[in-house]
Write an enzyme that holds these catalytic residues in place. Sequence first.
Site, PDB file in Angstrom:
ATOM      1  CD  GLU A 129      -4.129  -2.514   7.228  1.00 44.68           C
ATOM      2  OE1 GLU A 129      -2.938  -2.208   6.901  1.00 44.68           O
ATOM      3  OE2 GLU A 129      -4.713  -1.763   6.973  1.00 44.68           O
ATOM      4  CB  SER A 183       4.418  -2.081  11.786  1.00 43.48           C
ATOM      5  OG  SER A 183       3.947  -0.650  12.077  1.00 43.48           O
ATOM      6  CG  ASN A 220      -1.627   1.018   1.401  1.00 41.83           C
ATOM      7  OD1 ASN A 220      -1.936   1.910   0.399  1.00 41.83           O
ATOM      8  ND2 ASN A 220      -2.388   1.440   2.612  1.00 41.83           N
ATOM      9  CD  GLU A 264      -3.539   5.288   6.914  1.00 44.95           C
ATOM     10  OE1 GLU A 264      -2.508   4.920   7.138  1.00 44.95           O
ATOM     11  OE2 GLU A 264      -3.598   5.380   5.485  1.00 44.95           O
ATOM     12  N   GLY A 284       1.890   2.237  10.971  1.00 45.02           N
ATOM     13  CA  GLY A 284       2.974   3.275  10.736  1.00 45.02           C
ATOM     14  C   GLY A 284       3.578   3.687  12.284  1.00 45.02           C
ATOM     15  CG  HIS A 322      -5.950   1.438   5.302  1.00 41.54           C
ATOM     16  ND1 HIS A 322      -5.656   2.376   6.169  1.00 41.54           N
ATOM     17  CD2 HIS A 322      -4.867   0.666   4.978  1.00 41.54           C
ATOM     18  CE1 HIS A 322      -4.383   1.993   6.557  1.00 41.54           C
ATOM     19  NE2 HIS A 322      -4.060   1.167   5.719  1.00 41.54           N
ATOM     20  CE  LYS A 361      -0.470   3.151   4.806  1.00 45.28           C
ATOM     21  NZ  LYS A 361      -0.510   3.429   6.252  1.00 45.28           N
TER      22      LYS A 361
END
Length: 300
Positions: free
Chosen positions: A216, A262, A55, A143, A222, A141, A57
């Site tokens: 996730e 991560s 990904n 985010e 991150g 996702h 991003k």
Amino acid sequence: GSTTRLPKLSQVPHTFVSLLFFSKYTVINTMSSARPKGSSVPAPEGERKYLIGGNWKSNGTLAEQEDRVKIFNEAGPIPSNCEVAICAPYIHLPMLLSKLREDIAVGAQNCGNNEKDGAFTGEIGAHMLTDIGCTWVIIGHSERREGFGMVGETEKLCAEKLKVALDKGLKVMFAIGEKKEERESDVTMEVCAKQLDPAIELLAEAEWANVAIAYEPVWAIGTGLTATPEMAQETHADIRAYISKKVSPEVASKIRIQYGGSMKGANAKELLAQPDIDGGLIGGASLKADFFNVVNGVPM
């Protein structure tokens, strides 16, 4: 000076994609025959094949992405029991579809819930992604569920996007996961179930063949923090058991559940050795040569 005349749109073959830059026009042939062949070997039948997704991003200039493609094209063979896909920003997809090795699939990081063209300003439809040659998309996702200066996407919306993407021929990495306070409150599986339930209601059993679940833990994305292999395995096993109960044991036995907190070359081998971890959805490490350390971390 001389003036360069561009061809009319009617003169450009349908299999070409035109990209407009400030200083020039570039026409990229997105036909798969133009891509480097890669060096994967077919996997044995009857086994869950590991899925390693990258990904990217919202990262990278065109030149930087071309450098990454060159690194990945030269990274050597992909293990026969591993499938690899890169999900890039929309504007870089045509470049990947023309230059990235054929044994790495190309996907997007999101798509709309619109089933066809229409008044959906700023949205990219799943039918547009399949039209240019994409095979994968990430939906849900964290985010996007949480939002970043915008309203986050609801469980219902994520499920609707999943259904539309499948209907239009895409395969989907469907992301779920809990926040740090939810993990500490011991409600991880309740959170994951709430994110899965609208999708379970919408999909027919056969449609799950084109879905991978990307677990996730939000607190590990991150941050450099990673669930221990044992923690990740426990949650993956719980997710598989939930799919077995709510969809079917057959779907549960075949569905791939990726880990996405991560994961990098340094910890991939230990995570991927767990029986219910079938791959990874990789963020930061997918921007570097280290991505192939993850790929090569799959058990043989």
